[in-house]
Design a protein around this motif. Structure first.
Motif, mmCIF file in Angstrom:
data_model
loop_
_atom_site.group_PDB
_atom_site.id
_atom_site.type_symbol
_atom_site.label_atom_id
_atom_site.label_comp_id
_atom_site.label_asym_id
_atom_site.label_seq_id
_atom_site.Cartn_x
_atom_site.Cartn_y
_atom_site.Cartn_z
ATOM 1 N N LEU A 31 24.484 -90.787 -2.652
ATOM 2 C CA LEU A 31 23.066 -91.150 -2.659
ATOM 3 C C LEU A 31 22.358 -90.606 -1.417
ATOM 4 O O LEU A 31 21.234 -90.109 -1.505
ATOM 5 C CB LEU A 31 22.899 -92.669 -2.750
ATOM 6 N N CYS A 32 23.013 -90.684 -0.267
ATOM 7 C CA CYS A 32 22.408 -90.160 0.959
ATOM 8 C C CYS A 32 22.325 -88.636 0.933
ATOM 9 O O CYS A 32 21.323 -88.061 1.395
ATOM 10 C CB CYS A 32 23.189 -90.637 2.183
ATOM 11 N N VAL A 33 23.338 -87.983 0.390
ATOM 12 C CA VAL A 33 23.279 -86.523 0.249
ATOM 13 C C VAL A 33 22.105 -86.144 -0.651
ATOM 14 O O VAL A 33 21.327 -85.231 -0.326
ATOM 15 C CB VAL A 33 24.610 -85.958 -0.306
ATOM 16 N N LYS A 50 16.493 -87.966 6.332
ATOM 17 C CA LYS A 50 17.414 -87.685 7.435
ATOM 18 C C LYS A 50 18.373 -88.877 7.551
ATOM 19 O O LYS A 50 18.383 -89.581 8.553
ATOM 20 C CB LYS A 50 16.641 -87.454 8.725
ATOM 21 N N LEU A 51 19.166 -89.052 6.511
ATOM 22 C CA LEU A 51 20.078 -90.196 6.432
ATOM 23 C C LEU A 51 21.463 -89.798 6.919
ATOM 24 O O LEU A 51 21.909 -88.675 6.693
ATOM 25 C CB LEU A 51 20.153 -90.688 4.985
ATOM 26 N N ASP A 52 22.123 -90.719 7.567
ATOM 27 C CA ASP A 52 23.486 -90.483 8.045
ATOM 28 C C ASP A 52 24.444 -90.762 6.886
ATOM 29 O O ASP A 52 24.878 -91.891 6.670
ATOM 30 C CB ASP A 52 23.776 -91.383 9.247
ATOM 31 N N THR A 72 16.374 -99.046 12.533
ATOM 32 C CA THR A 72 15.456 -97.915 12.411
ATOM 33 C C THR A 72 15.139 -97.744 10.922
ATOM 34 O O THR A 72 15.922 -98.167 10.065
ATOM 35 C CB THR A 72 16.084 -96.616 12.961
ATOM 36 N N PRO A 73 14.007 -97.138 10.599
ATOM 37 C CA PRO A 73 13.669 -96.956 9.181
ATOM 38 C C PRO A 73 14.742 -96.200 8.388
ATOM 39 O O PRO A 73 15.069 -96.581 7.263
ATOM 40 C CB PRO A 73 12.352 -96.183 9.222
ATOM 41 N N ASP A 74 15.302 -95.136 8.967
ATOM 42 C CA ASP A 74 16.341 -94.372 8.265
ATOM 43 C C ASP A 74 17.585 -95.226 8.026
ATOM 44 O O ASP A 74 18.202 -95.156 6.970
ATOM 45 C CB ASP A 74 16.717 -93.106 9.037
ATOM 46 N N ARG A 118 21.040 -98.306 4.341
ATOM 47 C CA ARG A 118 21.717 -99.543 3.944
ATOM 48 C C ARG A 118 21.229 -100.030 2.573
ATOM 49 O O ARG A 118 21.995 -100.634 1.827
ATOM 50 C CB ARG A 118 21.564 -100.609 5.020
ATOM 51 N N ARG A 119 19.977 -99.746 2.238
ATOM 52 C CA ARG A 119 19.495 -100.048 0.874
ATOM 53 C C ARG A 119 20.259 -99.219 -0.145
ATOM 54 O O ARG A 119 20.594 -99.692 -1.232
ATOM 55 C CB ARG A 119 17.999 -99.747 0.735
#
Length: 197
Positions: free
Chosen positions: A43-45, A54-56, A124-126, A131-132
């Motif tokens: 999902l982050c990719v 810009k998600l980890d 932080t927003p990201d 986490r969502r």
């Protein structure tokens, strides 16, 4: 000095999920957490590649791996009970938080901060968004379990599947990464290996 953190974490394989349901295949917490980690990473990719986020993604996988580890201490609380009303939900969140703290105490002090960052958001927003997506991955994993049980001829998961479908519909509207994963990858679940290859 001896530390127990990883020995305790390894016990995730002994915690069965869906305890109130008849299962054609019992799913343990280790299996579930691995699936959540892989989906959260995906999902982050998707968010980074398609939606310029810009998600980890690596941290998302780690959060997914550890997201239910407090259940080693608390056990798996069935969803209908956990979310029965706001008081129970809030009390359970507090119990989870205490259990996570107890787990972190089992690490040497110099390693603890690295693991605390897995359990606790930096707000932080990201990070909040990532986490969502982990929570969404958890929901997708539960839906996959329903698909697998249905495919095995087990009607026990019919109501759970309907409830999770409703949640996923809402998530698809809010999170484009979930929409993409559900539309592009979820249809393949439940197929045989021959159908997949």
């Amino acid at each position: 000095m001896e530390y127990n953190f990883f020995a305790i974490i390894s016990r995730m394989k002994y915690i069965d999920r869906w305890a109130l349901m008849r299962n054609s295949h019992n799913e343990n917490l280790s299996e579930h957490s691995l699936e959540v980690a892989m989906i959260a990473h995906a999902l982050c990719v998707i968010g980074n590649v398609r939606y310029e986020k810009k998600l980890d993604e690596d941290k998302a996988a780690l959060v997914g791996l550890y997201h239910d580890s407090s259940e080693i201490i608390t056990g798996d609380m069935p969803t209908p009970v956990k979310y029965y009303n706001p008081d129970i939900r809030d009390a359970y969140k507090q119990v989870e938080s205490i259990a996570e703290y107890k787990l972190l105490e089992k690490l040497p002090a110099d390693l603890r901060p690295a693991f605390e960052s897995i359990y606790k958001s930096d707000n932080t927003p990201d990070e909040k968004y990532m986490r969502r997506l982990v929570k969404a991955a958890d929901k997708i994993s539960a839906y996959i379990k329903c698909i697998e049980e249905e495919k095995a001829g087990n009607g026990e998961f019919k109501t759970a599947k309907t409830a999770i479908e409703k949640s996923l519909s809402k998530l698809k509207e809010e999170l484009p990464e979930v929409r993409d994963f559900v539309n592009e990858f979820l249809p393949a679940y439940g197929k045989t290996l021959d159908e997949l290859t």
